[in-house]
Design a protein around this motif. Structure first.
Motif, PDB file in Angstrom:
ATOM      1  N   MET A  16      24.401 -18.867  55.234  1.00 60.40           N
ATOM      2  CA  MET A  16      24.135 -18.667  53.780  1.00 60.40           C
ATOM      3  C   MET A  16      24.714 -17.011  53.866  1.00 60.40           C
ATOM      4  N   THR A  17      25.675 -17.085  53.301  1.00 60.12           N
ATOM      5  CA  THR A  17      25.910 -15.576  53.532  1.00 60.12           C
ATOM      6  C   THR A  17      25.373 -14.393  51.939  1.00 60.12           C
ATOM      7  N   ALA A  18      24.213 -13.942  52.605  1.00 59.11           N
ATOM      8  CA  ALA A  18      24.228 -13.414  51.603  1.00 59.11           C
ATOM      9  C   ALA A  18      24.327 -11.993  50.766  1.00 59.11           C
ATOM     10  N   LEU A  19      24.203 -11.757  49.270  1.00 57.47           N
ATOM     11  CA  LEU A  19      25.143 -11.365  48.355  1.00 57.47           C
ATOM     12  C   LEU A  19      24.392 -10.085  48.328  1.00 57.47           C
ATOM     13  N   SER A  20      26.366  -9.645  48.344  1.00 57.74           N
ATOM     14  CA  SER A  20      26.064  -8.071  48.552  1.00 57.74           C
ATOM     15  C   SER A  20      26.954  -7.241  47.261  1.00 57.74           C
ATOM     16  N   TRP A  21      27.763  -7.973  46.528  1.00 60.28           N
ATOM     17  CA  TRP A  21      27.812  -7.538  44.820  1.00 60.28           C
ATOM     18  C   TRP A  21      27.674  -8.294  43.617  1.00 60.28           C
ATOM     19  N   PRO A  22      27.522  -8.238  42.769  1.00 62.28           N
ATOM     20  CA  PRO A  22      27.397  -6.827  42.219  1.00 62.28           C
ATOM     21  C   PRO A  22      25.878  -6.126  42.746  1.00 62.28           C
ATOM     22  N   PRO A  23      25.652  -4.538  43.253  1.00 56.50           N
ATOM     23  CA  PRO A  23      24.316  -4.698  43.888  1.00 56.50           C
ATOM     24  C   PRO A  23      22.943  -4.959  43.205  1.00 56.50           C
ATOM     25  N   LEU A  24      22.047  -5.395  44.151  1.00 57.45           N
ATOM     26  CA  LEU A  24      21.078  -5.715  44.047  1.00 57.45           C
ATOM     27  C   LEU A  24      20.149  -4.878  44.154  1.00 57.45           C
ATOM     28  N   ARG A  25      18.788  -5.465  43.799  1.00 54.24           N
ATOM     29  CA  ARG A  25      17.426  -4.614  43.464  1.00 54.24           C
ATOM     30  C   ARG A  25      16.888  -4.489  44.710  1.00 54.24           C
ATOM     31  N   ASP A  26      16.612  -3.376  45.423  1.00 51.45           N
ATOM     32  CA  ASP A  26      16.098  -3.528  46.738  1.00 51.45           C
ATOM     33  C   ASP A  26      15.576  -4.178  47.452  1.00 51.45           C
ATOM     34  N   ALA A  27      14.663  -4.175  47.130  1.00 56.89           N
ATOM     35  CA  ALA A  27      13.653  -5.302  46.942  1.00 56.89           C
ATOM     36  C   ALA A  27      13.927  -7.439  47.816  1.00 56.89           C
TER      37      ALA A  27
END
Length: 193
Positions: free
Chosen positions: A1-12
């Motif tokens: 599964m691809t990690a979400l990169s946009w929109p920017p996520l909370r650092d956690a």
């Protein structure tokens, strides 16, 4: 599964993978609480009729307080070990995940802590993180029971806003004893017990 990169996520959340139970091609999928037996023809007919009746009122919002459901649950619980429960004591929502998130949104949050005792439901720390609640996990005994004195000491030390004590516990299936403990710990004013 691809990690979400946009929109920017909370650092956690950066780099985290979504939670999900694996979908396995097996006769009985206990990891997702599936029932190996399908519904009966009578149950399917009852469901179809209930959907037909509900569809006639789709132009209106449903009862937001789940009044009929809470009354029915109270009646059931009072015949299955409950004593004197009333509908205002029953919380109904769209599944346990929603209830857990609502508890942590209401009683957790920045500067507050939730605790439970591992191993326990893998989503609890996720709910805590998502509601910006600090998560602390105690440990269960080797037989998955709780040492009530150790749990009491942990509550007194951590002073959590929320204590999660599932019964039966997931994934162990162990239940808490029905008797009430005589713990002397006093919950903080914001605790959910």
């Amino acid at each position: 599964m691809t990690a979400l990169s946009w929109p920017p996520l909370r650092d956690a959340l950066v780099g985290d993978e979504p939670y999900g139970a694996p979908q396995l091609d097996v006769p009985v999928a206990l990891n997702t609480n599936e029932n190996p037996y399908g519904p009966s023809e009578a149950a399917a007919a009852d469901i179809a009729e209930a959907v037909r009746e509900a569809a006639l009122g789709l132009n209106r919002y449903p009862d937001r307080e789940f009044t009929a459901l809470r009354h029915a649950l109270t009646d059931y619980l009072n015949t299955d070990g409950g004593q004197g429960l009333t509908p205002d004591m029953v919380w109904a929502a769209n599944g346990s995940n929603e209830v857990m998130m609502q508890i942590l949104q209401a009683f957790g949050g920045p500067g507050r802590t939730a605790i439970s005792f591992a191993p326990t439901y893998a989503m609890y720390p996720e709910y805590a993180r998502n509601s910006l609640t600090e998560w602390v996990a105690g440990r269960r005994e080797d037989d998955f029971s709780l040492d009530l004195e150790a749990a009491r000491r942990m509550v007194e030390e951590v002073r959590p806003a929320v204590v999660l004590l599932p019964s039966p516990n997931n994934p162990t299936g162990t239940a808490l004893p029905r008797r009430r403990s005589r713990c002397s710990a006093r919950p903080p004013a914001t605790a959910s017990w």
